[in-house]
Design a protein around this motif. Structure first.
Motif, short mmCIF file in Angstrom:
data_model
loop_
_atom_site.label_atom_id
_atom_site.label_comp_id
_atom_site.label_asym_id
_atom_site.label_seq_id
_atom_site.Cartn_x
_atom_site.Cartn_y
_atom_site.Cartn_z
N UNK A 1 -12.72 -0.83 -28.52
CA UNK A 1 -12.86 -1.10 -27.10
C UNK A 1 -11.61 -1.75 -26.52
N UNK A 2 -11.65 -2.16 -25.25
CA UNK A 2 -10.48 -2.76 -24.60
C UNK A 2 -10.11 -4.09 -25.24
N UNK A 3 -8.80 -4.41 -25.20
CA UNK A 3 -8.34 -5.71 -25.71
C UNK A 3 -8.55 -6.78 -24.64
N UNK A 4 -8.17 -8.01 -24.95
CA UNK A 4 -8.48 -9.13 -24.05
C UNK A 4 -7.32 -9.60 -23.20
N UNK A 5 -6.31 -10.24 -23.84
CA UNK A 5 -5.20 -10.86 -23.10
C UNK A 5 -4.44 -9.81 -22.30
N UNK A 6 -4.19 -8.65 -22.92
CA UNK A 6 -3.50 -7.57 -22.22
C UNK A 6 -2.00 -7.59 -22.35
N UNK A 7 -1.40 -8.69 -22.77
CA UNK A 7 0.03 -8.79 -23.04
C UNK A 7 0.24 -9.23 -24.48
N UNK A 8 1.38 -8.88 -25.05
CA UNK A 8 1.64 -9.22 -26.44
C UNK A 8 1.73 -10.73 -26.65
N UNK A 9 1.75 -11.11 -27.91
CA UNK A 9 1.80 -12.53 -28.26
C UNK A 9 3.10 -13.19 -27.82
N UNK A 10 3.03 -14.48 -27.60
CA UNK A 10 4.24 -15.29 -27.45
C UNK A 10 4.92 -15.37 -28.82
N UNK A 11 6.24 -15.21 -28.84
CA UNK A 11 6.99 -15.35 -30.09
C UNK A 11 7.84 -16.61 -30.01
N UNK A 12 7.70 -17.47 -31.03
CA UNK A 12 8.40 -18.75 -31.01
C UNK A 12 9.20 -18.95 -32.30
N UNK A 13 10.46 -19.26 -32.12
CA UNK A 13 11.36 -19.51 -33.25
C UNK A 13 11.09 -20.91 -33.79
#
Length: 337
Positions: free
Chosen positions: A176-188
């Motif tokens: 089914x559809x995903x939730x947030x709709x945007x990819x994850x935050x990437x943190x160094x």
């Protein structure tokens, strides 16, 4: 190749059998698309270089664009890295499972084409029951970029994946559809102070509430350096027709629309509900009332505009507060001006 599609139902037996079959394909070196809480990912065994190569081939993805390894638990994450700073552990307690990817020193367990030859690796723990079950059953780290053709809007439904990758991958778990709709935050997490490499589902403000000051990497605007994170270098998220990102009030958008219509163009518009109600164009899609709705609906809307229906998309620019920073990051990468 034939792509097997499992439609996950409420039937628990069917659900478990489908994910077992998908996990088996991954352990056999094949690629399987699956839902996460952000977008659909295209997964392969991150320790198997030839399996990972199938991801790049299916997507048409540049080889110097690193992938994110997905694991089910913090314990599994620790098996892939050399050093875990105290602030990273704090972030994991607060945000994992969730839409936060940690860039850490790699211990070499994952294949070189996962890290694009870098000494670091991006790892995250997705917060989705299907993803979690798949990762537990496969019992290997799973490299998984978004399950779309490279450069196209990321997939937030199984049908988006099917449209792009049917015949190119071994399997698709339709959750089914995903939730947030945007990819994850990437943190160094390799420096004394954490650095955001890609804005996403967890905002800078949320991170700072847990660990104090967080920096934003200048590389977000630098297209020449080798990317440490997915989404830093190449043009992404593009619809089938050109997209112009326009700052200003609805009157400003309308003036651009009117000018381009006089030039013979059919105009599509992406805007907040308040803005959409004040303008006229050939096709208007309201993204929602607030920035969370706009984020969740963005990729679906970008895919709705087809060649032959409109010649140009005019998109409202949004305030860069909270997840608005991630929305604008994606729109800038999708836009032609």
């Amino acid at each position: 190749m034939d792509t097997k599609r499992w439609n996950i139902k409420n039937n628990e037996t069917f659900h478990n059998q489908s994910i077992h079959e998908a996990a088996e394909l991954i352990t056999q070196g094949e690629t399987v698309a699956f839902p996460t809480e952000t977008v659909y990912g295209l997964g392969a065994d991150a320790t198997n270089e030839s399996a990972v190569a199938k991801i790049f081939k299916a997507k048409g993805r540049p080889q110097d664009n690193p992938l994110i390894a997905h694991v089910a638990t913090v314990e599994q994450l620790k098996r892939l890295v050399d050093n875990l700073p105290a602030y990273a552990e704090k972030l994991m307690k607060e945000f994992s499972p969730g839409p936060l990817t940690y860039v850490l020193p790699s211990n070499g367990m994952c294949a070189d084409n996962v890290t694009a030859g870098l000494s670091t690796i991006g790892v995250r723990i997705p917060d989705h029951p299907i993803a979690q079950e798949l990762l537990k059953l496969a019992d290997v780290p799973v490299a998984a970029p978004s399950a779309n053709l490279s450069g196209k809007p990321s997939p937030t439904t199984a049908n988006h994946v099917w449209d792009d990758l049917n015949g190119r991958i071994a399997g698709l778990l339709d959750g089914g559809p995903t939730g947030v709709g945007l990819e994850s935050t990437v943190i160094d997490c390799t420096q004394d102070i954490p650095i955001i490499l890609r804005p996403g589902g967890i905002t800078k403000e949320q991170l700072e509430d847990v660990v104090g000051p967080v920096m934003i990497d200048p590389g977000l605007a630098n297209t020449k350096e080798r990317p440490m994170s997915p989404g830093m270098k190449y043009k992404h998220y593009s619809p089938e027709v050109p997209l112009w990102l326009i700052e200003g009030a609805p009157e400003k958008l309308q003036s651009v629309i009117d000018r381009e219509k006089q030039n013979g163009n059919r105009i599509g518009v992406l805007a907040s509900r308040a803005c959409a109600e004040q303008i006229q164009a050939d096709e208007i899609i309201s993204l929602g009332e607030n920035i969370d709705e706009i984020a969740a609906n963005l990729y679906e809307a970008l895919r709705k505009f087809k060649q032959g229906d409109v010649d140009l998309i005019i998109c409202e620019a949004f305030p860069e507060d909270g997840i608005g920073q991630a929305v604008m990051n994606r729109l800038r990468k999708a836009s032609d001006i």
